[in-house]
Design an enzyme around this catalytic site. Structure first.
Site, short mmCIF file in Angstrom:
data_model
loop_
_atom_site.label_atom_id
_atom_site.label_comp_id
_atom_site.label_asym_id
_atom_site.label_seq_id
_atom_site.Cartn_x
_atom_site.Cartn_y
_atom_site.Cartn_z
N ARG A 55 -5.53 3.05 -15.64
CA ARG A 55 -5.62 3.74 -14.35
C ARG A 55 -6.33 5.11 -14.41
O ARG A 55 -7.16 5.40 -13.56
CB ARG A 55 -4.23 3.89 -13.72
CG ARG A 55 -3.55 2.54 -13.45
CD ARG A 55 -2.23 2.68 -12.69
NE ARG A 55 -2.44 3.22 -11.38
CZ ARG A 55 -2.20 4.46 -11.01
NH1 ARG A 55 -1.65 5.32 -11.86
NH2 ARG A 55 -2.46 4.87 -9.80
N CYS A 57 -13.01 4.70 -28.54
CA CYS A 57 -14.26 5.44 -28.62
C CYS A 57 -14.99 5.46 -27.29
O CYS A 57 -16.02 4.80 -27.10
CB CYS A 57 -15.11 4.86 -29.74
SG CYS A 57 -14.31 5.13 -31.31
N GLU A 58 -14.41 6.17 -26.35
CA GLU A 58 -14.97 6.39 -25.02
C GLU A 58 -14.45 7.74 -24.56
O GLU A 58 -13.25 8.01 -24.68
CB GLU A 58 -14.44 5.36 -24.00
CG GLU A 58 -14.80 3.94 -24.24
CD GLU A 58 -16.18 3.55 -23.72
OE1 GLU A 58 -16.78 4.34 -22.96
OE2 GLU A 58 -16.62 2.46 -24.10
N TYR A 81 -9.59 5.05 -12.08
CA TYR A 81 -9.66 5.79 -10.82
C TYR A 81 -8.95 7.15 -10.86
O TYR A 81 -8.26 7.51 -9.91
CB TYR A 81 -9.25 4.97 -9.59
CG TYR A 81 -8.21 3.89 -9.74
CD1 TYR A 81 -8.56 2.56 -9.53
CD2 TYR A 81 -6.88 4.20 -10.04
CE1 TYR A 81 -7.60 1.56 -9.62
CE2 TYR A 81 -5.94 3.20 -10.13
CZ TYR A 81 -6.30 1.88 -9.92
OH TYR A 81 -5.36 0.90 -10.01
N PRO A 99 4.59 -5.50 -0.74
CA PRO A 99 4.66 -4.27 -1.54
C PRO A 99 4.48 -4.58 -3.03
O PRO A 99 4.99 -5.59 -3.53
CB PRO A 99 6.09 -3.78 -1.28
CG PRO A 99 6.87 -5.04 -1.04
CD PRO A 99 5.92 -5.96 -0.30
N GLY A 100 3.74 -3.74 -3.72
CA GLY A 100 3.58 -3.88 -5.16
C GLY A 100 4.07 -2.63 -5.85
O GLY A 100 5.18 -2.53 -6.37
N ARG A 101 3.22 -1.60 -5.77
CA ARG A 101 3.48 -0.34 -6.48
C ARG A 101 4.85 0.25 -6.16
O ARG A 101 5.55 0.74 -7.04
CB ARG A 101 2.39 0.65 -6.08
CG ARG A 101 2.34 1.92 -6.86
CD ARG A 101 1.32 2.90 -6.26
NE ARG A 101 0.01 2.33 -6.05
CZ ARG A 101 -0.95 2.30 -6.97
NH1 ARG A 101 -0.75 2.83 -8.15
NH2 ARG A 101 -2.13 1.75 -6.71
N GLY A 123 0.75 -1.24 0.00
CA GLY A 123 0.00 0.00 0.00
C GLY A 123 0.78 1.29 0.00
O GLY A 123 0.21 2.37 -0.20
C1 LIG Z 1 -2.87 -5.11 -4.21
C2 LIG Z 1 -2.42 -5.72 -2.94
C3 LIG Z 1 -1.14 -5.45 -2.44
C4 LIG Z 1 -0.19 -4.48 -3.08
O1 LIG Z 1 -0.59 -3.16 -2.95
P1 LIG Z 1 0.39 -1.97 -3.39
O2 LIG Z 1 -0.40 -0.76 -3.14
O3 LIG Z 1 0.68 -2.19 -4.84
O4 LIG Z 1 1.60 -2.07 -2.55
C5 LIG Z 1 -0.75 -6.11 -1.29
N1 LIG Z 1 -1.57 -6.99 -0.66
C6 LIG Z 1 -2.80 -7.27 -1.11
C7 LIG Z 1 -3.64 -8.24 -0.38
C8 LIG Z 1 -3.27 -6.65 -2.27
O5 LIG Z 1 -4.50 -6.91 -2.71
#
Ligand SMILES: *Cc1c(COP(=O)(O)O)cnc(C)c1O
Length: 421
Positions: free
Chosen positions: A315, A344-345, A319, A277-279, A240
């Site tokens: 994205r 076409c949106e 959102y 972590p992802g983003r 997150g």
């Molecule tokens: C999407 C998600 C993440 C990653 O979130 P980021 O904002 O990209 O860090 C981690 N855990 C769960 C359960 C998720 O659904």
């Protein structure tokens, strides 16, 4: 920090000119920087350096490209997966099963079986019926499944509503106030080994306070659960952490700030900490490279029509996300423009009235910070082939997902015999 820089007036990713990639692969195309991935993993890890052996499980949904996953696997990351498909992609890219966590509200019995066969580290359960199903599946295989419950702490993450997951009205996790009962029931299920507590309150968080509030609740719950006799050994604090998209906005908290807060809040917890972590790992490591098709006059500002669209980068329309849009070879002039795709949106709009580099037909533009939730959300709307992807490392680059020919879309459908004659 990323490795997309201007050298002699033109944007390079590490040592490779973006224009070289555009000319060779065509546009639109996602471009990823290995050095940036490595840097972000390093910075995230450093932020958690005071912890004993944390498990850092990359959220695969942010960017499931095999080359990206293989890069992260080499750096020792695990994976947080939300489907059987993500699990298989993570394993195929070399991520060991004992570093894999399975999240998500709708795991099916088949997905549970698959994950048990691979011997993953932990299932993050999101409901009591799910716990009952997993127990049955595990027993039928003569196994016990290692589980945590994802709790819903009822905390407002302060991010966009569509990426908030920790409010009581969201579909995620079990209610915090019922957690003791839910754990008691899970503890009685013979196919489960209850080992942890998990939380994830949302994405693109730009304030640590909601995270701290959620983690504090997790800490209190761990104490209560251990007192109730559960052998809680893991705490998964989710992902997150936000990344900077708009240079005019205040910087989000750094991984170092985040790590310091985590260390303070979790001090003395008798558990192994896990992170998803992802983003923050992949966001700034990618850009979507696109070419201007034409510029047309608008009522207030010109429309810059680019060859990337909402199907390539969802994205902004999904959102209201903001991406910096830069000319690959800036003329030095800036003006307000509306940047739109060919779909076409009306929602196929990347920016309205944006002060940006003046561009004209044929120029290349880069949508920055597109490494997370970019290519992974791409689709084929308007019968546009899936966006290709390129990975750069130093002076080397490779196509890591080719642009499929349009024939692949056409041949993917079939016409039933009553229509074919
Ligand atoms: C999407 C998600 C993440 C990653 O979130 P980021 O904002 O990209 O860090 C981690 N855990 C769960 C359960 C998720 O659904």
């Amino acid at each position: 920090m990323d490795h997309f820089d201007y050298v002699d007036g033109t944007m390079r990713v590490e040592q490779v000119p973006m224009a070289e990639i555009a000319d060779a692969v065509g546009t639109p195309v996602y471009v990823y920087s290995t050095a940036t991935l490595e840097r972000h993993v390093g910075v995230f890890r450093e932020g958690l350096a005071a912890l004993d052996n944390p498990l850092i499980a990359f959220a695969v949904k942010a960017n499931p490209n095999a080359a990206v996953l293989a890069t992260l696997a080499k750096l020792g990351l695990g994976a947080d997966v939300v489907s059987g498909g993500e699990l298989l992609r993570a394993v195929a890219a070399g991520i060991p099963a004992d570093r894999i966590v399975f999240s998500g509200v709708g795991k099916t019995a088949d997905e549970m079986r698959l994950a048990l066969e691979h011997g993953i580290f932990q299932f993050n359960l999101e409901s009591e019926p799910e716990a009952e199903m997993l127990s049955k599946v595990a027993l039928s295989m003569g196994m016990r499944a290692p589980v945590a419950y994802r709790i819903n702490p009822d905390v407002d993450a302060g991010t966009h509503a569509k990426i908030s997951t920790g409010k009581s009205e969201n579909k995620f996790g079990i209610p915090y106030d019922r957690a003791i009962e839910s754990y008691a029931a899970a503890g009685d299920l013979p196919g489960l080994d209850v080992q942890g507590v998990a939380v994830h309150i949302g994405s693109q968080l730009t304030d640590l306070a909601p995270l701290e509030a959620a983690f504090t609740k997790v800490g209190a719950l761990i104490t209560a659960l251990r007192e109730a006799g559960h052998d809680i050994r893991t705490a998964d604090l989710g992902g997150g952490l936000g990344v900077p998209y708009d240079p005019s906005q205040p910087l989000p908290p750094s991984p170092a700030d985040y790590g310091a807060m985590v260390c303070r809040v979790t001090q003395g917890w008798p558990v192994r900490l896990m992170f998803e972590p992802g983003r923050v790992i992949v966001g700034n490591a990618g850009a979507l490279l696109s070419r201007v098709v034409r510029v047309k006059q608008g009522a207030k500002a010109p429309f810059v029509i680019v060859d990337a669209a909402m199907n390539d980068l969802l994205r902004p329309s999904l959102y209201d996300a903001w991406h910096d849009i830069r000319a690959v070879a800036p003329s030095g002039k800036q003006a307000a423009a509306n940047v739109v795709g060919p779909v076409c949106e009306t929602g196929d709009t990347f920016a309205m009235g944006r002060d940006m580099d003046v561009v004209e037909a044929g120029d290349l533009v880069a949508f920055m910070t597109a490494g997370a939730y970019g290519a992974t959300m791409a689709g084929t709307y308007n019968s546009r082939p899936l966006t290709p992807e390129v990975l750069v490392s130093g002076d080397r680059w490779a196509v890591v997902r080719a642009r499929p020919p349009i024939e692949a879309l056409i041949e993917g459908d079939s016409i039933p015999d009553w229509l074919a004659d």
